[in-house]
Design an enzyme around this catalytic site. Structure first.
Site: not given
Ligand code: ADP
Length: 454
Positions: A275, A292
């Site tokens: 991110e 994940r």
């Protein structure tokens, strides 16, 4: 070879994993809480075992019971989905030591990226830009104020163990810092059992742009392009799309390379997400890695045609990724709306209860990932997301028009949902022009709440 998978999750993601397994010819075992006995994942999996009471602390968070279920049913692997135990390094380790494959990265990588200040340090050393901030956790208030002044206000105080947008506070000066510092620590302690915080420069009106990573155990790391997740409420994503209307080909290339470097620095294997925050000038900064599968993965699947959950299983099975970076084509535009059982007119209060009529939209370019159905009772114990609507087409305009059309068809009676809100956003000129930053939702609600909810 993986022949049977325990799905340590519920809701739409459990269903998503059942679907991937079916196509791969792999058997599935659902685990469920007492409240989820009627759930679709329980009905659609090959086998199901009840692992405890309604609260997640009595069921979906009970690693011991999940591992016992895995042993009883003789599964080879566990898919943790998102949330619950998916980023719990200890759980991954327990699976490893019980000879059950954890479908995700090695526990070492989860640990490294799970502590946000270690994660930042790791990727910084690999040459990836990070948001300026404290060098690791801050220990005392006096030290914290000094660092905040040095970084320069506004600063954001963040929980080292943070997630889901919780334990984050913004301070604009010394006075508000003194207050917010304690609030952030208290929130972090309550939410994560760890009150440790660190500081970052607060980037004003950034975009949240993340890169989907796939990495196998044979040294190949690829990215599947980006997702723009700038439409957020209280730091939680509501709408995600790919490609980002903001990125130029040049910036996309640079960020993609940085994302791969960050992932390699964590010795990452399996699917993960890097991110970034991106400011108006196109400067980008790593904020965290999610180790994940993410809620918004379908957006990337529709743009690239790659089934990320199948890739996760194949990677865990030791297989090589069969394609290279150059083979991945980004030929479509996709937008995802998170359908939450919440009442936007009552400050997004949860709206659990029984769904009377449920009718999901269809037609060309429409995908719905949901565990809801007519007569389904949404339990009050878990998060409020009951589905995801993903619409795609050859252009952003086509995806927007299709989203608006599909949202107009979607019927969920008996409870309140975020569908009307999404429809209003799809018709909002600021969103249509591709100008949304993370400040968008607050602006949008300020401009429209009176009309929308009257
Ligand atoms: P979480 O793990 O709780 O989701 P993140 O670190 O991923 O927390 O941040 C979530 C969101 O919070 C970001 O998408 C962004 O909107 C906001 N945010 C986080 N850090 C900053 C920052 N330094 N400046 C501005 N906004 C931030």
């Amino acid at each position: 070879m993986i022949q049977k998978i325990l799905i340590a999750n519920r809701g739409e993601i459990a269903l998503r994993i059942v679907r991937a397994c079916r196509e791969l010819g792999i058997k599935t075992l659902a685990v469920y809480s007492e409240a989820d006995v009627q759930s679709l994942h329980v009905q659609l999996a090959d086998e199901a075992i009840c692992i405890g009471g309604n609260k997640s602390s009595e069921s979906y968070l009970r690693a011991d019971r999940i591992i016992s279920a895995a042993e009883i049913a003789d599964v080879d692997a566990i898919h943790p989905g998102y949330g619950f135990l998916s980023e719990n390094a200890k759980f991954a380790e327990q699976c490893e030591s019980c000879n059950i494959k954890f479908i995700g990265p090695k526990s070492k990588s989860i640990r490294m990226m799970g502590d946000k200040s270690i994660a930042k340090d790791t990727v910084r050393k690999a040459g990836v830009p990070i948001v300026p901030g404290s060098d690791g956790p801050v220990e005392t208030e006096a030290e914290a104020v000094k660092i905040a002044r040095k970084i320069g206000y506004p600063v954001i105080i963040k929980a080292v163990a943070g997630g889901g947008g919780r334990g984050m506070r913004i301070a604009h000066n010394d006075v508000s810092f003194a207050k917010e510092y304690h609030v952030a620590r208290g929130e972090a302690e309550k939410a994560f059992g760890n009150g440790t915080v660190y500081l970052e420069k607060y980037i004003e009106r950034p975009r949240h742009i993340e890169f989907q990573i796939l990495a196998d155990a044979h040294g190949k790391t690829l990215h599947l392009g980006e997702r723009d997740c700038s439409v957020q409420r209280r730091h939680q994503k509501l709408i995600e799309e790919s490609p980002s209307p903001f990125l130029t080909p040049d910036l996309r290339k640079k960020m993609g390379k940085a994302a791969i470097k960050a992932s390699e620095a964590a010795e990452y294997e399996n699917a993960g997400t890097i991110e970034f925050l991106v400011d108006a000038k196109g400067n980008f900064y790593f904020i965290e890695m999610n180790t994940r599968i993410q809620v918004e993965h379908p957006v990337t699947e529709e743009v690239t045609g790659i089934d990320i959950v199948k890739q996760q299983i194949q990677i865990a099975n030791g297989e090589k990724i069969e394609f290279d970076q150059g083979d991945i084509k980004f030929e479509k535009h996709a937008i995802e709306c998170r359908i939450n059982a919440e009442d936007p007119s009552r400050n997004f209060a949860p709206s659990p209860g029984t769904i009377g009529l449920y009718y999901a939209p269809g037609g060309l370019g429409v995908r719905v990932d949901s565990h809801a159905y007519s007569g389904y009772t949404i339990p009050p114990y878990y998060d409020s997301m009951i589905g995801k609507l993903i619409c795609y087409g050859p252009t952003r305009k086509a995806a927007l028009e299709r989203s608006y059309r599909a949202l107009s068809e979607y019927l969920i009676r008996g409870i309140k949902t975020t569908i009307p809100l999404h429809r209003a956003i799809m018709a909002d000129p600021v969103f249509i022009e591709g100008k949304a930053t993370t400040a968008y939702m607050e602006d949008f609600l300020g401009r429209t709440a009176a009309d929308l909810f009257s």
